[in-house]
Every structure is written in C-alpha cells, then in structure tokens.
Write an enzyme that holds these catalytic residues in place. Structure first.
Site, PDB file in Angstrom:
ATOM      1  N   HIS A  73     -60.169  37.564-112.354  1.00  0.00           N
ATOM      2  CA  HIS A  73     -59.479  38.509-113.247  1.00  0.00           C
ATOM      3  C   HIS A  73     -60.233  39.843-113.325  1.00  0.00           C
ATOM      4  O   HIS A  73     -59.613  40.909-113.411  1.00  0.00           O
ATOM      5  CB  HIS A  73     -59.264  37.904-114.640  1.00  0.00           C
ATOM      6  CG  HIS A  73     -58.583  36.565-114.588  1.00  0.00           C
ATOM      7  ND1 HIS A  73     -58.704  35.633-115.582  1.00  0.00           N
ATOM      8  CD2 HIS A  73     -57.785  35.994-113.639  1.00  0.00           C
ATOM      9  CE1 HIS A  73     -58.022  34.551-115.250  1.00  0.00           C
ATOM     10  NE2 HIS A  73     -57.456  34.743-114.070  1.00  0.00           N
ATOM     11  N   HIS A 225     -49.168  36.307-113.974  1.00  0.00           N
ATOM     12  CA  HIS A 225     -50.583  35.950-113.896  1.00  0.00           C
ATOM     13  C   HIS A 225     -50.968  35.550-112.473  1.00  0.00           C
ATOM     14  O   HIS A 225     -52.058  35.874-111.997  1.00  0.00           O
ATOM     15  CB  HIS A 225     -50.974  34.856-114.890  1.00  0.00           C
ATOM     16  CG  HIS A 225     -52.454  34.631-114.848  1.00  0.00           C
ATOM     17  ND1 HIS A 225     -53.340  35.401-115.567  1.00  0.00           N
ATOM     18  CD2 HIS A 225     -53.213  33.809-114.087  1.00  0.00           C
ATOM     19  CE1 HIS A 225     -54.571  35.053-115.252  1.00  0.00           C
ATOM     20  NE2 HIS A 225     -54.519  34.083-114.350  1.00  0.00           N
ATOM     21  N   ASP A 229     -53.962  36.993-110.172  1.00  0.00           N
ATOM     22  CA  ASP A 229     -54.948  36.188-109.439  1.00  0.00           C
ATOM     23  C   ASP A 229     -55.013  36.592-107.966  1.00  0.00           C
ATOM     24  O   ASP A 229     -56.093  36.704-107.383  1.00  0.00           O
ATOM     25  CB  ASP A 229     -54.573  34.692-109.498  1.00  0.00           C
ATOM     26  CG  ASP A 229     -54.914  34.043-110.831  1.00  0.00           C
ATOM     27  OD1 ASP A 229     -55.666  34.631-111.632  1.00  0.00           O
ATOM     28  OD2 ASP A 229     -54.416  32.917-111.065  1.00  0.00           O
ATOM     29  N   HIS A 252     -55.577  29.724-105.552  1.00  0.00           N
ATOM     30  CA  HIS A 252     -56.821  30.316-105.057  1.00  0.00           C
ATOM     31  C   HIS A 252     -57.192  29.842-103.652  1.00  0.00           C
ATOM     32  O   HIS A 252     -57.702  30.620-102.853  1.00  0.00           O
ATOM     33  CB  HIS A 252     -57.976  30.025-106.011  1.00  0.00           C
ATOM     34  CG  HIS A 252     -57.797  30.666-107.356  1.00  0.00           C
ATOM     35  ND1 HIS A 252     -57.664  32.024-107.518  1.00  0.00           N
ATOM     36  CD2 HIS A 252     -57.710  30.128-108.595  1.00  0.00           C
ATOM     37  CE1 HIS A 252     -57.516  32.302-108.804  1.00  0.00           C
ATOM     38  NE2 HIS A 252     -57.534  31.171-109.488  1.00  0.00           N
TER      39      HIS A 252
HETATM   40  N1  P76 Z   1     -56.119  28.724-114.050  1.00  0.00           N
HETATM   41  C1  P76 Z   1     -55.673  29.345-112.861  1.00  0.00           C
HETATM   42  C2  P76 Z   1     -56.108  30.794-112.983  1.00  0.00           C
HETATM   43  O1  P76 Z   1     -55.700  31.571-113.793  1.00  0.00           O
HETATM   44  N2  P76 Z   1     -56.999  31.204-112.115  1.00  0.00           N
HETATM   45  O2  P76 Z   1     -57.446  32.461-112.149  1.00  0.00           O
HETATM   46  C3  P76 Z   1     -56.348  27.417-114.112  1.00  0.00           C
HETATM   47  O3  P76 Z   1     -56.005  26.679-113.231  1.00  0.00           O
HETATM   48  N3  P76 Z   1     -56.985  26.922-115.212  1.00  0.00           N
HETATM   49  C4  P76 Z   1     -57.494  27.761-116.286  1.00  0.00           C
HETATM   50  C5  P76 Z   1     -57.306  27.172-117.621  1.00  0.00           C
HETATM   51  C6  P76 Z   1     -57.875  25.763-117.725  1.00  0.00           C
HETATM   52  C7  P76 Z   1     -57.175  24.958-116.669  1.00  0.00           C
HETATM   53  C8  P76 Z   1     -57.325  25.514-115.296  1.00  0.00           C
HETATM   54  C9  P76 Z   1     -57.660  25.165-119.083  1.00  0.00           C
HETATM   55  C10 P76 Z   1     -57.245  25.934-120.140  1.00  0.00           C
HETATM   56  C11 P76 Z   1     -57.046  25.412-121.403  1.00  0.00           C
HETATM   57  C12 P76 Z   1     -57.268  24.100-121.628  1.00  0.00           C
HETATM   58  C13 P76 Z   1     -57.682  23.293-120.595  1.00  0.00           C
HETATM   59  C14 P76 Z   1     -57.872  23.833-119.335  1.00  0.00           C
HETATM   60  C15 P76 Z   1     -57.009  23.615-122.923  1.00  0.00           C
HETATM   61  C16 P76 Z   1     -56.732  23.266-124.001  1.00  0.00           C
HETATM   62  C17 P76 Z   1     -56.415  22.806-125.290  1.00  0.00           C
HETATM   63  C18 P76 Z   1     -56.917  21.622-125.736  1.00  0.00           C
HETATM   64  C19 P76 Z   1     -56.542  21.165-126.989  1.00  0.00           C
HETATM   65  C20 P76 Z   1     -55.674  21.891-127.776  1.00  0.00           C
HETATM   66  C21 P76 Z   1     -55.197  23.095-127.288  1.00  0.00           C
HETATM   67  C22 P76 Z   1     -55.547  23.540-126.060  1.00  0.00           C
HETATM   68  C23 P76 Z   1     -54.191  29.210-112.565  1.00  0.00           C
HETATM   69  C24 P76 Z   1     -53.269  29.637-113.653  1.00  0.00           C
HETATM   70  O4  P76 Z   1     -53.902  29.922-111.422  1.00  0.00           O
HETATM   71 ZN    ZN Z   2     -56.115  33.521-113.241  1.00  0.00          ZN
END
Ligand code: P76
Ligand code: ZN
Length: 275
Positions: A73, A225, A229, A252
């Site tokens: 980002h 988004h 990326d 990615h």
């Molecule tokens: N993100 C990628 C990205 O943006 N890359 O640049 C992606 O794959 N992620 C980021 C966020 C991670 C998972 C992997 C994540 C975010 C929030 C939570 C867990 C994992 C949570 C939570 C939660 C738990 C309890 C209550 C409320 C919320 C993709 C988009 O390309």
């Molecule tokens: Zn991202």
C-alpha cells in the site's frame, strides 16, 4: 519523465496487519538515481523483484536477515505520486503500518511534499501484449501511452463480481481498504497471520453484508483495493510503469509473476543503474 523525491522527512506510525506489532516508517528524501529503498537495522533493501521474499496475503521484501512485510500500500502511493528516490526506514516491528487498511494516510502525508529532480527516469514499458496465468486467474499487459489498471474480481460473500479501472485519478483508489471474508479469518489466524487485523483496518465481508458499521466506502471497494495492490506490486519494478494492465482474479503471487516476466522481457537499461 523527471525523477522525484520528497521535500522533507515524513513519519508514519501504526500496527502491522500481520504481525500486530507497532512500527514507525520514516521516509527520507534521497538523491537522484538511488531509487526506492527500505532500510532496517543497518540493512538497505532496494525495491526490485530480486528482493521479494513473500507474496502470501501481503508482499514482503528482504535482504540478508532483514524483512519488511506488507509493503504494497505504501509502494502504491509512491507509484501513484511517482516518487522515484526515497529511503523508507522501518523502526520497531518489521512491517509497514496498515493504518486504516487503505493508502490514504500515506497519500495525504506525501502528496504535497513531492519535488522534481533534474535527472530523467525511463518508465518501464512492455514492448508487446502478453499474459501470465495461475489457475483460473490471469493478468494481461499491453503497450499504451497511458497507465491504466483494471481488476476483474469474482468475490465470495455478498460482493460477487465487480471490476474497476484506474485511469490516473488517485482518489479513485487511495481510500479503498484491505478486506477479508469472515469464513477465512480462523484459517488466516491459524497460520499466524492477520494478528493486527480488526474492523478498524479491514473490511470484513460476510454472506449478507459487511461487519463494519460504517459500511463500504465505494460499492466496488474490494475491486478498487485490488487495483491499489496491483499498482503497488508493479512498483517492485523499481520505476513507474507505462502501459495497460488487466488482472482477472489476480493476487500478490500472480502480480509478482507478472513483475518477473516484465523484468525479464524489459530491454530498459534501468537495472544497470540500480544493481
Ligand atoms: N489482504 C490482501 C491485501 O490487501 N493485500 O495487500 C489480505 O489478504 N489480508 C489482510 C487482512 C487480514 C487477512 C489477509 C485480516 C484482516 C482482519 C482480520 C483477519 C485477517 C480480522 C478480524 C476480526 C476478528 C474479530 C472481529 C472482527 C474482526 C487482499 C485483500 O488482497
Ligand atoms: Zn492490499
């Protein structure tokens, strides 16, 4: 095009989405022909395809024993603003802070500090149309006078199919947050990732809607988004990209395969400059 740096130091602090650790990045102005480098514990990590050490749920760079996670980002912001010379010092945790999940904090802090330098830089351009494939996903690049990035998504939950095209307007993508699907959270946490993830920094998508009380910032926020990326991952080339890119369900790993392919095919003399 002219090379660009920033007028003065910029500090940004927050937690890393994967490590959950607090870190601070300090962006330092730098000289012409030095490129974009991360700097951590005495080690410089130049931004180039050879220093990519991970592409699973984030793009991570490393050199020697030093790693900087989740650079995409911030790199997207530098790419959009065409900041070609800067040192990004990472202090504390080994991850770029996630902030609100978007590039907005980086963009607002940097946008009025960009300065042109004397020397020129050649953008990286594909000389022909080609594709990289990964399962059902593919990304196609083609020569173009403008920089255009399209993402076509086939998403789960209530999001479904959506696509978005970036044609140069930063505001179209810098506010779009990272996202995940509720049913994937347990698996991600089991892998020791997403430790800093919360509704403060991630759009959490379910079958019938999003968990975030404020809702979506754009109805196609996930596709926007993904475009962000991809703009960030393309900056792993080390110079602004000129051409058209269409990603169908990419992530990615496929972005990185594309970057390697462009790097391999590129006739530009860029790399002799940055070794
Ligand atoms: N993100 C990628 C990205 O943006 N890359 O640049 C992606 O794959 N992620 C980021 C966020 C991670 C998972 C992997 C994540 C975010 C929030 C939570 C867990 C994992 C949570 C939570 C939660 C738990 C309890 C209550 C409320 C919320 C993709 C988009 O390309
Ligand atoms: Zn991202």
């Amino acid at each position: 095009m002219r090379q660009r740096t920033i007028k003065e130091k910029v500090r940004i602090e927050g937690i890393g989405i994967h490590t959950g650790e607090r870190s601070r990045v300090v962006l330092h102005p730098s000289e012409e022909n030095t490129g974009v480098l991360f700097y951590r514990n005495g080690t410089y990590i130049p931004v180039n395809p050879e220093n990519v050490v991970g592409t699973f749920l984030s793009t991570d760079l490393g050199s020697g024993s030093e790693v900087v996670k989740t650079v995409e980002h911030l790199l997207a912001t530098l790419h959009i603003l065409k900041i070609t010379n800067v040192v990004v010092e990472v202090i504390g945790g080994c991850e770029v802070p996630i902030m609100d999940g978007s590039a907005y904090a980086f963009y607002t802090k940097l946008k009025d500090l960009v300065v042109e330098q004397e020397e020129e830089i050649e953008p990286v351009e594909p000389s022909e149309t080609f594709r990289v494939n990964f399962g059902e996903a593919w990304i196609e690049v083609s020569p173009s006078e403008s920089f255009e990035v399209t993402y076509e998504g086939v998403f789960k939950g209530f999001v479904g199919n959506q696509s978005f095209t970036f044609r140069g307007n930063p505001e179209d993508v810098v506010l779009a947050r990272t996202f995940c699907f509720d049913e994937d959270i347990e698996l991600i946490k089991n892998k020791g990732l997403g430790k800093g993830g919360s509704l403060e920094n991630t759009l959490v998508i379910g079958r019938n809607g999003v968990y975030n009380r404020e809702g979506l910032r754009y109805e196609d926020e996930p596709a926007r988004h993904k475009v962000l990326d991809l703009i960030g991952d393309l900056y792993l080339l080390g110079a602004p990209f000129k051409g058209r890119v269409v990603s169908h369900r990419g992530g990615h790993t496929l972005n990185y395969m594309l970057v390697r392919e462009i790097y391999k095919r590129s006739k530009s003399g860029l790399w002799s400059l940055r070794g």
